[in-house]
Design a protein around this motif. Structure first.
Motif, PDB file in Angstrom:
ATOM      1  N   THR A 106       0.351  -1.266   0.427  1.00 21.09           N
ATOM      2  CA  THR A 106       0.214  -0.372   0.315  1.00 21.09           C
ATOM      3  C   THR A 106       0.950   1.444  -0.358  1.00 21.09           C
ATOM      4  O   THR A 106       0.767   1.999  -0.669  1.00 21.09           O
ATOM      5  N   THR A 107       1.957   1.387   0.579  1.00 17.35           N
ATOM      6  CA  THR A 107       3.126   2.769   0.876  1.00 17.35           C
ATOM      7  C   THR A 107       4.204   2.326   1.449  1.00 17.35           C
ATOM      8  O   THR A 107       4.755   0.951   2.013  1.00 17.35           O
ATOM      9  N   GLU A 108       5.221   3.139   1.178  1.00 15.26           N
ATOM     10  CA  GLU A 108       6.733   2.880   1.586  1.00 15.26           C
ATOM     11  C   GLU A 108       6.839   3.754   1.922  1.00 15.26           C
ATOM     12  O   GLU A 108       7.600   4.217   2.591  1.00 15.26           O
ATOM     13  N   LEU A 109       6.009   4.932   3.013  1.00 11.95           N
ATOM     14  CA  LEU A 109       5.861   5.563   3.589  1.00 11.95           C
ATOM     15  C   LEU A 109       6.410   5.435   5.023  1.00 11.95           C
ATOM     16  O   LEU A 109       7.379   6.097   5.552  1.00 11.95           O
ATOM     17  N   GLY A 110       5.815   4.240   5.200  1.00  6.50           N
ATOM     18  CA  GLY A 110       6.475   3.889   6.379  1.00  6.50           C
ATOM     19  C   GLY A 110       7.966   3.346   6.984  1.00  6.50           C
ATOM     20  O   GLY A 110       8.857   3.920   6.818  1.00  6.50           O
ATOM     21  N   VAL A 111       8.476   3.295   5.406  1.00  2.00           N
ATOM     22  CA  VAL A 111       9.789   2.518   5.959  1.00  2.00           C
ATOM     23  C   VAL A 111      10.696   3.724   5.246  1.00  2.00           C
ATOM     24  O   VAL A 111      11.527   3.898   5.654  1.00  2.00           O
ATOM     25  N   GLU A 112      10.219   4.814   4.785  1.00  5.11           N
ATOM     26  CA  GLU A 112      10.762   6.023   4.592  1.00  5.11           C
ATOM     27  C   GLU A 112      10.598   7.243   5.683  1.00  5.11           C
ATOM     28  O   GLU A 112      12.020   7.785   5.614  1.00  5.11           O
ATOM     29  N   ILE A 113      10.252   7.083   6.647  1.00  7.03           N
ATOM     30  CA  ILE A 113      10.210   7.254   7.828  1.00  7.03           C
ATOM     31  C   ILE A 113      11.174   6.382   9.475  1.00  7.03           C
ATOM     32  O   ILE A 113      12.148   6.702   9.784  1.00  7.03           O
ATOM     33  N   ALA A 114      10.168   5.412   9.011  1.00  7.76           N
ATOM     34  CA  ALA A 114      11.416   4.984  10.680  1.00  7.76           C
ATOM     35  C   ALA A 114      12.868   3.726   9.582  1.00  7.76           C
ATOM     36  O   ALA A 114      13.491   4.099  11.327  1.00  7.76           O
ATOM     37  N   GLY A 115      12.775   3.678   8.587  1.00 10.28           N
ATOM     38  CA  GLY A 115      14.525   3.020   8.756  1.00 10.28           C
ATOM     39  C   GLY A 115      15.441   4.525   8.669  1.00 10.28           C
ATOM     40  O   GLY A 115      16.076   4.389   9.514  1.00 10.28           O
ATOM     41  N   PRO A 116      15.269   5.830   8.825  1.00  8.31           N
ATOM     42  CA  PRO A 116      16.345   6.750   8.814  1.00  8.31           C
ATOM     43  C   PRO A 116      15.958   6.996  10.457  1.00  8.31           C
ATOM     44  O   PRO A 116      17.218   6.924  11.297  1.00  8.31           O
ATOM     45  N   ILE A 117      15.067   7.096  11.430  1.00  5.17           N
ATOM     46  CA  ILE A 117      14.924   7.329  12.817  1.00  5.17           C
ATOM     47  C   ILE A 117      15.512   6.024  13.550  1.00  5.17           C
ATOM     48  O   ILE A 117      16.338   5.950  14.170  1.00  5.17           O
ATOM     49  N   HIS A 118      14.885   4.705  13.100  1.00  2.00           N
ATOM     50  CA  HIS A 118      15.465   3.460  13.156  1.00  2.00           C
ATOM     51  C   HIS A 118      16.984   3.067  13.044  1.00  2.00           C
ATOM     52  O   HIS A 118      17.988   2.661  14.769  1.00  2.00           O
ATOM     53  N   GLY A 119      17.794   3.235  11.941  1.00  2.27           N
ATOM     54  CA  GLY A 119      19.260   3.949  11.722  1.00  2.27           C
ATOM     55  C   GLY A 119      20.132   4.464  13.146  1.00  2.27           C
ATOM     56  O   GLY A 119      20.869   4.440  13.621  1.00  2.27           O
ATOM     57  N   ALA A 120      19.510   6.328  13.111  1.00  4.22           N
ATOM     58  CA  ALA A 120      20.090   6.656  13.788  1.00  4.22           C
ATOM     59  C   ALA A 120      20.146   6.599  15.199  1.00  4.22           C
ATOM     60  O   ALA A 120      20.944   6.249  16.305  1.00  4.22           O
ATOM     61  N   LEU A 121      18.532   5.644  15.759  1.00  6.30           N
ATOM     62  CA  LEU A 121      19.247   4.862  17.022  1.00  6.30           C
ATOM     63  C   LEU A 121      19.498   3.973  17.178  1.00  6.30           C
ATOM     64  O   LEU A 121      19.988   3.397  18.255  1.00  6.30           O
TER      65      LEU A 121
END
Length: 124
Positions: free
Chosen positions: A39-54
């Motif tokens: 349905t969307t790639e928005l979740g990966v586009e937002i959560a991916g960088p946040i998860h990477g930083a954490l």
């Protein structure tokens, strides 16, 4: 340069361990939406960088505590491996707290304060 106290690094580590687990959950939801429901790639586009930083912050905090608290290598290894598996950072944080790896050793923070005071007095 003033380094953070051991107490502050322990507090930061605990917060990052929990936040990293939540970011894993958000990333897993994002991957589900992207790959399963398509349905969307928005979740990966937002959560991916946040998860990477954490993830990186958690790793830096774990390495800092390894040196500051003089953790055995196996404890540091478990801390690193915990970041790889979803939600394992929470398990490691609880385990390390129960086994005394996230408590300030007697006199450790007071010696930092004494060094800072001595340095400030010498500069006057």
């Amino acid at each position: 340069m003033k380094l953070p106290s051991t107490t502050a690094v322990i507090r930061i580590f605990r917060v990052l361990a929990i936040a990293e687990a939540f970011s894993w959950a958000a990333l897993l939801v994002g991957m589900f939406l992207k790959w399963v429901t398509r349905t969307t790639e928005l979740g990966v586009e937002i959560a991916g960088p946040i998860h990477g930083a954490l993830f990186i912050g958690y790793g830096i905090a774990a390495l800092s505590l390894w040196g500051m608290q003089r953790w055995p290598f196996r404890v540091a290894l478990f801390a690193g491996l915990a970041a790889v598996f979803p939600f394992a950072t929470v398990w490691f944080e609880r385990w390390a707290g129960r086994h005394g790896y996230l408590t300030v050793k007697a006199g450790q923070d007071t010696s930092v304060a004494a060094q800072e005071t001595a340095g400030e007095t010498a500069g006057v």
